[in-house]
Design a protein around this motif. Structure first.
Motif, PDB file in Angstrom:
ATOM      1  N   GLY A 268       0.826  -1.199   0.000  1.00  0.00           N
ATOM      2  CA  GLY A 268       0.000   0.000   0.000  1.00  0.00           C
ATOM      3  C   GLY A 268       0.865   1.256   0.000  1.00  0.00           C
ATOM      4  O   GLY A 268       2.055   1.214   0.336  1.00  0.00           O
ATOM      5  N   ASN A 361     -14.471   3.995  -1.910  1.00  0.00           N
ATOM      6  CA  ASN A 361     -13.966   2.877  -2.705  1.00  0.00           C
ATOM      7  C   ASN A 361     -13.500   3.327  -4.083  1.00  0.00           C
ATOM      8  O   ASN A 361     -12.546   2.771  -4.637  1.00  0.00           O
ATOM      9  CB  ASN A 361     -15.038   1.790  -2.824  1.00  0.00           C
ATOM     10  CG  ASN A 361     -15.048   0.849  -1.630  1.00  0.00           C
ATOM     11  OD1 ASN A 361     -14.434  -0.208  -1.656  1.00  0.00           O
ATOM     12  ND2 ASN A 361     -15.740   1.246  -0.569  1.00  0.00           N
ATOM     13  N   ASP A 364     -10.016   4.617  -3.414  1.00  0.00           N
ATOM     14  CA  ASP A 364      -9.131   3.731  -2.640  1.00  0.00           C
ATOM     15  C   ASP A 364      -8.768   4.336  -1.283  1.00  0.00           C
ATOM     16  O   ASP A 364      -7.619   4.255  -0.840  1.00  0.00           O
ATOM     17  CB  ASP A 364      -7.843   3.423  -3.424  1.00  0.00           C
ATOM     18  CG  ASP A 364      -8.126   2.827  -4.795  1.00  0.00           C
ATOM     19  OD1 ASP A 364      -9.132   2.113  -4.931  1.00  0.00           O
ATOM     20  OD2 ASP A 364      -7.339   3.080  -5.723  1.00  0.00           O
ATOM     21  N   THR A 365      -9.762   4.935  -0.628  1.00  0.00           N
ATOM     22  CA  THR A 365      -9.524   5.615   0.644  1.00  0.00           C
ATOM     23  C   THR A 365     -10.035   4.777   1.810  1.00  0.00           C
ATOM     24  O   THR A 365     -11.221   4.425   1.863  1.00  0.00           O
ATOM     25  CB  THR A 365     -10.234   6.981   0.661  1.00  0.00           C
ATOM     26  OG1 THR A 365      -9.801   7.755  -0.464  1.00  0.00           O
ATOM     27  CG2 THR A 365      -9.917   7.739   1.946  1.00  0.00           C
ATOM     28  N   PRO A 366      -9.182   4.435   2.788  1.00  0.00           N
ATOM     29  CA  PRO A 366      -9.622   3.660   3.956  1.00  0.00           C
ATOM     30  C   PRO A 366     -10.718   4.394   4.723  1.00  0.00           C
ATOM     31  O   PRO A 366     -10.800   5.634   4.691  1.00  0.00           O
ATOM     32  CB  PRO A 366      -8.352   3.530   4.796  1.00  0.00           C
ATOM     33  CG  PRO A 366      -7.230   3.700   3.822  1.00  0.00           C
ATOM     34  CD  PRO A 366      -7.734   4.681   2.804  1.00  0.00           C
ATOM     35  N   SER A 401     -17.601  -3.311   0.452  1.00  0.00           N
ATOM     36  CA  SER A 401     -16.480  -2.383   0.412  1.00  0.00           C
ATOM     37  C   SER A 401     -15.167  -3.149   0.545  1.00  0.00           C
ATOM     38  O   SER A 401     -15.048  -4.078   1.344  1.00  0.00           O
ATOM     39  CB  SER A 401     -16.619  -1.378   1.561  1.00  0.00           C
ATOM     40  OG  SER A 401     -15.455  -0.592   1.684  1.00  0.00           O
ATOM     41  N   LYS A 402     -14.175  -2.761  -0.233  1.00  0.00           N
ATOM     42  CA  LYS A 402     -12.887  -3.457  -0.215  1.00  0.00           C
ATOM     43  C   LYS A 402     -11.758  -2.622   0.399  1.00  0.00           C
ATOM     44  O   LYS A 402     -10.674  -3.151   0.639  1.00  0.00           O
ATOM     45  CB  LYS A 402     -12.498  -3.869  -1.638  1.00  0.00           C
ATOM     46  CG  LYS A 402     -13.368  -4.969  -2.226  1.00  0.00           C
ATOM     47  CD  LYS A 402     -13.185  -6.295  -1.482  1.00  0.00           C
ATOM     48  CE  LYS A 402     -13.902  -7.446  -2.178  1.00  0.00           C
ATOM     49  NZ  LYS A 402     -15.369  -7.345  -2.081  1.00  0.00           N
ATOM     50  N   VAL A 403     -11.977  -1.334   0.612  1.00  0.00           N
ATOM     51  CA  VAL A 403     -10.929  -0.541   1.260  1.00  0.00           C
ATOM     52  C   VAL A 403     -10.834  -0.967   2.726  1.00  0.00           C
ATOM     53  O   VAL A 403     -11.795  -1.498   3.291  1.00  0.00           O
ATOM     54  CB  VAL A 403     -11.212   0.975   1.148  1.00  0.00           C
ATOM     55  CG1 VAL A 403     -11.156   1.417  -0.293  1.00  0.00           C
ATOM     56  CG2 VAL A 403     -12.543   1.345   1.803  1.00  0.00           C
ATOM     57  N   HIS A 518      -1.861  -0.668   5.442  1.00  0.00           N
ATOM     58  CA  HIS A 518      -1.156  -0.334   4.206  1.00  0.00           C
ATOM     59  C   HIS A 518       0.007  -1.284   3.924  1.00  0.00           C
ATOM     60  O   HIS A 518       0.721  -1.102   2.920  1.00  0.00           O
ATOM     61  CB  HIS A 518      -0.671   1.117   4.243  1.00  0.00           C
ATOM     62  CG  HIS A 518      -1.774   2.102   3.978  1.00  0.00           C
ATOM     63  ND1 HIS A 518      -2.747   2.384   4.912  1.00  0.00           N
ATOM     64  CD2 HIS A 518      -2.078   2.850   2.885  1.00  0.00           C
ATOM     65  CE1 HIS A 518      -3.590   3.269   4.411  1.00  0.00           C
ATOM     66  NE2 HIS A 518      -3.213   3.564   3.190  1.00  0.00           N
ATOM     67  N   VAL A 522      -4.148  -1.526  -0.994  1.00  0.00           N
ATOM     68  CA  VAL A 522      -5.301  -0.705  -0.637  1.00  0.00           C
ATOM     69  C   VAL A 522      -6.030  -0.348  -1.924  1.00  0.00           C
ATOM     70  O   VAL A 522      -5.572   0.480  -2.706  1.00  0.00           O
ATOM     71  CB  VAL A 522      -4.872   0.567   0.129  1.00  0.00           C
ATOM     72  CG1 VAL A 522      -6.074   1.458   0.406  1.00  0.00           C
ATOM     73  CG2 VAL A 522      -4.171   0.186   1.432  1.00  0.00           C
ATOM     74  N   ALA A 523      -7.149  -1.020  -2.154  1.00  0.00           N
ATOM     75  CA  ALA A 523      -7.897  -0.806  -3.394  1.00  0.00           C
ATOM     76  C   ALA A 523      -9.381  -0.977  -3.121  1.00  0.00           C
ATOM     77  O   ALA A 523      -9.783  -1.867  -2.360  1.00  0.00           O
ATOM     78  CB  ALA A 523      -7.444  -1.786  -4.475  1.00  0.00           C
ATOM     79  N   GLY A 524     -10.185  -0.128  -3.706  1.00  0.00           N
ATOM     80  CA  GLY A 524     -11.620  -0.153  -3.460  1.00  0.00           C
ATOM     81  C   GLY A 524     -12.372  -1.102  -4.366  1.00  0.00           C
ATOM     82  O   GLY A 524     -11.848  -1.598  -5.368  1.00  0.00           O
TER      83      GLY A 524
END
Length: 533
Positions: A268, A361, A364-366, A401-403, A518, A522-524
């Protein structure tokens, strides 16, 4: 637009001072239980361990970590309120070794020889899960007599997952290391066997499937510990030992060297924004959450004391105002924040959250979830208005959600609001709670009241006389039970979160959690399931 949050907090106000006094009292209780966990098996067994020339578990961890590196201990109160020792005879946590963030899993041999009980198992499996989803090299500090035999029926079948998870980490190119300081017998022998790297301490490590008594019973063969499973034998004969250590400090030195030679790289991105301290004092976090969780508070007061420079970009601040959403950074990592403002989630809040999660997402933001919710709104007009559909949208967004999600329970986490705000069932990367928080299907008084109404309706429908006195006794008993079971200590003891934290440490803990997340990609998410419109 990102602005510096202003604070309306009056630290001389009686309410603030009462909240702070309550928080300090709860923290004193927490500190007492943490001291109990640190004491392990108690002074007698710690001294016996020292007399054998051995280091205590936290001394091993301290020597393993980089100088002055933080150690984020996880599930410190595991097994609290059970017949087992607080801490569950094992220490787990995230720390930096040779410049690399690692998951550390360490047996405490002063507690029943480091034997594993059902809570030790849960704690170990959660640590391995965190290592997997965040891509953390894992270091096992081994000294355990194996399973706590009286509870074998709860251990034998699920404990095989430890070996499954260790081999899975290796298959994912996540390094696993075993530093064997003492016994690693029976099923535990597979820990160094399954790890990529095995270090064993001379005259201390004992790694065998069956010890001398079992071998004698099973085969009639006579043997001693050293020739059956000692470090020298495994280094020179079986080949199980990759590195032969002359003592414990040598084993730790070798472990640090192995990590330094991993050529490890995070997948990340690193911090990209200024990591300046909040404008408002984090010490004031102690007086923000009310002593009565039914009293709402503005989560922006928390955010202002956690995020970089107290900067926050509000998203839809005038719509769905029971949920605060917006953009910020913590220790330089960009984040989106969802924070409950007045407990109840209405349709507007659910739709606002769904949109915000999808936006995060896309970039790509947590996401940071700050929980203080009593759940989704109920009632005829809300049901007719589609609260189920809208709540489902929010839960759909969270589930897909994937982030990275990092969740913190500030005060209350009740009902389906727990799900919508990324509770344990929705796999946040890490999840913590403030010590005064509560978690349950609903508040104790509400749950007891619902059961009372149901009992009254049941009596009426069957033509029985309603016993008001018995109902009052039942109601009080249920309320007391739920109050106990929703207590933060009870919740964390069962690993429904990853640990209780001092509110003043929130920024630091979230920073470590973000850095940990990270380590992996890190990808949405770019596509969602069907949304009921």
């Amino acid at each position: 637009m990102t602005t510096v949050l202003r604070s309306a907090l009056d630290t001389s106000d009686e309410v603030y001072l009462a909240n702070r006094a309550h928080a300090e009292a709860v923290l004193a209780e927490l500190d007492e239980q943490v001291r109990t966990a640190i004491a392990g098996g108690g002074e007698r067994y710690q001294q016996r361990h020292r007399d054998r020339g051995r280091l205590l578990v936290r001394e091993r961890i301290e020597l393993l970590l980089d100088r002055d590196a933080a150690f984020l201990e996880l599930s410190s109160l595991a097994a609290w309120g059970t017949p087992f020792t607080v801490g569950a005879s094992i220490v787990t946590g995230i720390g930096v070794v040779s410049g690399v963030e690692c998951m550390i899993i360490a047996h405490d041999p002063t507690v029943r020889g480091g034997a594993m009980n059902p809570y030790s198992l849960r704690k170990t499996l959660r640590a391995l899960e965190i290592a997997r989803i965040n891509r953390l090299p894992t270091i096992n500090l081994v000294e355990s007599g194996g399973a706590d035999l009286p509870t074998q029926s709860e251990l034998f079948v699920p404990a095989g997952k430890i070996f499954h998870d260790l081999t899975e980490l290796s298959s994912m190119a996540i390094p696993t290391i075993a530093l064997v300081f003492g016994n690693s017998t029976a099923g535990g022998a597979y820990v160094p066997g399954m790890c990529d790297h095995a270090v064993m301490v001379d005259q201390q490590a004992k790694v065998f499937l069956g010890g001398p008594p079992l071998v004698k019973m099973a085969t009639g063969e006579e043997s001693d510990d050293e020739e059956l499973g000692g470090a020298a034998m495994h280094a020179r004969v079986s080949g199980l030992c990759d590195h032969f250590a002359v003592d414990e400090r040598d084993a730790i030195r070798i472990g640090r060297r192995i990590v330094s030679e991993l050529n490890w790289r995070k997948l990340g991105p690193g911090p990209t924004l200024p990591a300046d301290e909040p404008v408002h004092d984090p010490d004031e976090l102690l007086g923000i959450a009310p002593s009565d969780i039914k009293v709402p508070f503005d989560p922006r007061e928390v955010i202002a004391r956690v995020v970089d420079g107290s900067r926050f970009g509000d998203y839809k601040p005038l719509w769905g105002t029971s949920l605060v959403t917006g953009w910020a950074s913590i220790h330089g990592y960009p984040v989106g924040i969802l924070a409950n403002a007045r407990g109840v989630l209405f349709s507007e809040e659910a739709k606002k959250a769904s949109e915000f999660i999808q936006l995060a997402n896309q970039t790509d933001t947590p996401l940071i979830f700050l929980q203080n919710t009593t759940g989704y709104m109920v009632g005829k007009s809300y049901e007719q208005g589609g609260i189920i559909k809208d709540g489902s949208k929010m839960i759909n967004s969270v589930a897909n959600s994937k982030v990275p999600h990092i969740t913190l329970n500030l005060a209350a986490s009740f009902g389906a609001g727990n799900y919508g705000m990324s509770g344990r069932a929705y796999d946040p990367r890490l999840m913590f709670a403030w010590p005064g928080s509560r978690l349950a299907v609903m508040g104790a008084a509400q749950l007891a009241g619902v059961m009372s109404i149901v009992a009254r309706q049941s009596a009426a429908s069957s033509g029985r006389e309603f016993d008001a006195e018995a109902d009052e006794r039942n109601r009080a008993a249920v309320e007391a039970q739920i109050e106990q079971e929703s207590h933060a200590f009870f919740v964390t003891a069962r690993l429904y979160d990853d640990g209780l934290i001092d509110p003043r440490d929130t920024r630091t803990v979230l920073g470590i959690a973000l850095s940990t997340a990270h380590s992996n990609i890190v990808a949405g998410q770019r596509g969602y399931g069907v949304f009921r419109m």
